[in-house]
Scaffold this motif. Structure first.
Motif, PDB file in Angstrom:
ATOM      1  N   ALA A 154       4.364   4.507  -3.828  1.00 36.00           N
ATOM      2  CA  ALA A 154       5.042   4.099  -5.075  1.00 36.00           C
ATOM      3  C   ALA A 154       4.352   2.876  -5.671  1.00 36.00           C
ATOM      4  CB  ALA A 154       6.511   3.791  -4.784  1.00 36.00           C
ATOM      5  N   HIS A 155       3.986   1.918  -4.818  1.00 34.69           N
ATOM      6  CA  HIS A 155       3.360   0.704  -5.352  1.00 34.69           C
ATOM      7  C   HIS A 155       1.927   0.968  -5.816  1.00 34.69           C
ATOM      8  CE1 HIS A 155       3.159  -3.511  -6.219  1.00 34.69           C
ATOM      9  NE2 HIS A 155       1.985  -3.562  -5.626  1.00 34.69           N
ATOM     10  N   LEU A 156       1.219   1.884  -5.096  1.00 36.48           N
ATOM     11  CA  LEU A 156      -0.156   2.217  -5.512  1.00 36.48           C
ATOM     12  C   LEU A 156      -0.185   2.835  -6.913  1.00 36.48           C
ATOM     13  CD1 LEU A 156      -1.627   3.532  -2.147  1.00 36.48           C
ATOM     14  CD2 LEU A 156      -2.505   1.596  -3.479  1.00 36.48           C
ATOM     15  N   LYS A 157       0.927   3.450  -7.307  1.00 36.55           N
ATOM     16  CA  LYS A 157       0.992   4.008  -8.668  1.00 36.55           C
ATOM     17  C   LYS A 157       0.993   2.879  -9.705  1.00 36.55           C
ATOM     18  CE  LYS A 157       3.191   8.437  -8.009  1.00 36.55           C
ATOM     19  NZ  LYS A 157       4.510   8.983  -7.742  1.00 36.55           N
ATOM     20  N   LEU A 158       1.584   1.743  -9.333  1.00 34.37           N
ATOM     21  CA  LEU A 158       1.617   0.599 -10.253  1.00 34.37           C
ATOM     22  C   LEU A 158       0.299  -0.180 -10.213  1.00 34.37           C
ATOM     23  CD1 LEU A 158       5.138  -1.038  -9.706  1.00 34.37           C
ATOM     24  CD2 LEU A 158       4.332   0.149 -11.755  1.00 34.37           C
ATOM     25  N   ASN A 159      -0.210  -0.373  -8.990  1.00 35.71           N
ATOM     26  CA  ASN A 159      -1.456  -1.121  -8.829  1.00 35.71           C
ATOM     27  C   ASN A 159      -2.334  -0.386  -7.817  1.00 35.71           C
ATOM     28  OD1 ASN A 159      -3.563  -2.840  -8.339  1.00 35.71           O
ATOM     29  ND2 ASN A 159      -2.306  -4.628  -7.805  1.00 35.71           N
ATOM     30  N   PRO A 160      -3.385   0.289  -8.304  1.00 45.99           N
ATOM     31  CA  PRO A 160      -4.232   1.090  -7.410  1.00 45.99           C
ATOM     32  C   PRO A 160      -4.936   0.258  -6.346  1.00 45.99           C
ATOM     33  CG  PRO A 160      -5.192   0.927  -9.602  1.00 45.99           C
ATOM     34  CD  PRO A 160      -3.826   0.341  -9.698  1.00 45.99           C
ATOM     35  N   ASN A 161      -4.921  -1.068  -6.494  1.00 43.37           N
ATOM     36  CA  ASN A 161      -5.507  -1.935  -5.465  1.00 43.37           C
ATOM     37  C   ASN A 161      -4.555  -2.142  -4.292  1.00 43.37           C
ATOM     38  OD1 ASN A 161      -8.011  -2.929  -6.947  1.00 43.37           O
ATOM     39  ND2 ASN A 161      -6.385  -3.392  -8.411  1.00 43.37           N
ATOM     40  N   LYS A 199       0.832  -1.217   0.000  1.00 45.42           N
ATOM     41  CA  LYS A 199       0.000   0.000   0.000  1.00 45.42           C
ATOM     42  C   LYS A 199       0.865   1.265   0.000  1.00 45.42           C
ATOM     43  CE  LYS A 199      -4.202  -2.014   0.658  1.00 45.42           C
ATOM     44  NZ  LYS A 199      -3.921  -3.357   0.175  1.00 45.42           N
ATOM     45  N   SER A 200       2.158   1.136  -0.293  1.00 47.25           N
ATOM     46  CA  SER A 200       3.021   2.323  -0.328  1.00 47.25           C
ATOM     47  C   SER A 200       2.630   3.181  -1.537  1.00 47.25           C
ATOM     48  CB  SER A 200       4.485   1.901  -0.443  1.00 47.25           C
ATOM     49  OG  SER A 200       4.713   1.387  -1.742  1.00 47.25           O
TER      50      SER A 200
END
Ligand SMILES: N[C@@H](CCC(=O)N[C@@H](CS)C(=O)NCC(=O)O)C(=O)O
Length: 201
Positions: A40-47, A37-38
């Motif tokens: 940076a990761h939310l930019k790749l996968n909004p889930n 849920k970081s």
């Protein structure tokens, strides 16, 4: 550049298995699920989930979608046979595993392993074991007289279904009433590519 985000101790194992099976050169970011849920990761996968695949500018999330994409791109005539009818079978088994099998396995996993002992509900786990009987009987029937789901060869259909069912040995679920399923699952999970994934972070 091909990069797979997600620790092998998560559903990312499914896509790592596909990458290993296909012999694709890739970078592995063994991101723990606690970091999914970081920002940076939310930019790749909004889930805010893993796995996520980045492949030459294409970003794919959802383990089955990643595996179908990888098989079609890198596995022509191996994991991805050429006939549209075979693709229909591949989609059918992949969606079947996610809808008919995975939710029950997750219920068992939560109530027998993951939840703190005081939050476990053995009745729910038992009901999920019962609910798996019908889909496993369907799988048993479909494997009769066949090496693999589509016939003689191991395809992405086998990988996707076996990967979803890969919690079964750890959960010690009894498959003896469906011997074709038992033998097929053992054969799929014993593949070298899957064993390599189990050694990853
Ligand atoms: N349907 C998704 C499920 C992905 C999923 O729930 N992944 C878990 C790890 S197994 C996750 O990222 N959890 C982190 C979180 O929810 O914060 C798939 O198959 O890819």
């Amino acid at each position: 550049m091909t990069k797979l985000h997600g620790t092998s101790r998560s559903r990312s194992a499914r896509s790592l298995w596909a990458l290993e099976e296909l012999g694709v050169k890739y970078e592995h970011n063994p991101m723990p699920t606690t970091e999914a849920k970081s920002p940076a990761h939310l930019k790749l996968n909004p889930n805010g989930h893993v796995p996520v695949l980045e492949d030459d500018g294409v970003v794919v999330w959802e383990s089955m979608a990643i595996n179908l994409y990888l098989a079609e791109k890198y596995g022509r005539n191996t994991l991805w046979p050429p006939e549209p009818a075979a693709h229909a079978d591949i989609y059918k088994w992949s969606f079947w595993a996610m809808t008919e099998v995975e939710p029950h396995l997750i219920t068992i996993l939560r109530n027998r392993v993951m939840n703190a002992p005081e939050n476990r509900d053995e009745k729910a786990a038992q009901a999920a074991v019962e609910a798996l009987k019908a889909p496993f009987n369907a799988l048993e029937e479909s494997l009769k007289g066949k090496e693999y789901l589509l016939g003689k060869n191991f395809t992405i259909a086998d990988l996707n279904v076996a990967a979803v069912m890969s919690w079964i040995p750890m959960l010690k679920l009894d498959l003896s009433s469906t011997p074709n399923v038992q033998a097929w699952l053992q054969k799929c999970l014993s593949r070298e590519a899957n064993k390599r994934v189990r050694a990853l972070k």
